[in-house]
Write an enzyme that holds these catalytic residues in place. Structure first.
Site, PDB file in Angstrom:
ATOM      1  N   ARG A   1       0.860  -0.828   0.487  1.00 30.32           N
ATOM      2  CA  ARG A   1       0.263  -0.125   0.009  1.00 30.32           C
ATOM      3  C   ARG A   1       0.856   1.020   0.262  1.00 30.32           C
ATOM      4  O   ARG A   1       0.664   1.878  -0.514  1.00 30.32           O
ATOM      5  CB  ARG A   1      -0.988   0.249   1.447  1.00 30.32           C
TER       6      ARG A   1
ATOM      7  N   ASN B   1      -5.936  -2.766   2.377  1.00 33.49           N
ATOM      8  CA  ASN B   1      -6.231  -3.600   3.085  1.00 33.49           C
ATOM      9  C   ASN B   1      -7.808  -4.378   2.396  1.00 33.49           C
ATOM     10  O   ASN B   1      -8.885  -3.968   3.776  1.00 33.49           O
ATOM     11  CB  ASN B   1      -5.697  -4.634   3.446  1.00 33.49           C
TER      12      ASN B   1
END
Length: 89
Positions: free
Chosen positions: A18, A36
């Site tokens: 990320r 997520n």
């Protein structure tokens, strides 16, 4: 302008995926978020110029050093100009 939702599967949790995507999206002047999912995938919702989104998808295929991307699901959406920045949720 374009808006897509990307769902990335493989070894993408615990490898700074990320943060990697946030950096690349910011460099490409894209807006949206990454997070997520409960099923251990990474979701990216991104808006911006088509060519920059295509570049981001290429970065997603590679990922950070310890990632192993198995699949990228690409879902086209209606462009909404919804975001001011790109962030990690």
């Amino acid at each position: 302008m374009r808006r897509v939702k990307l769902t990335i599967s493989g070894k993408v949790n615990g490898v700074f995926f990320r943060a990697f995507i946030k950096d690349k999206a910011s460099e490409l002047n894209l807006k949206g978020y990454t997070k997520n999912t409960e099923d251990k995938k990474v979701e990216i919702l991104v808006e911006g110029h088509d060519i920059m989104i295509k570049r981001l998808i290429e970065f997603c295929r590679i990922g950070p050093k310890d990632a192993k991307v198995e699949n990228i699901q690409i879902d086209e959406q209606v462009y909404k100009n919804e975001f001011n920045t790109f962030r990690v949720k």
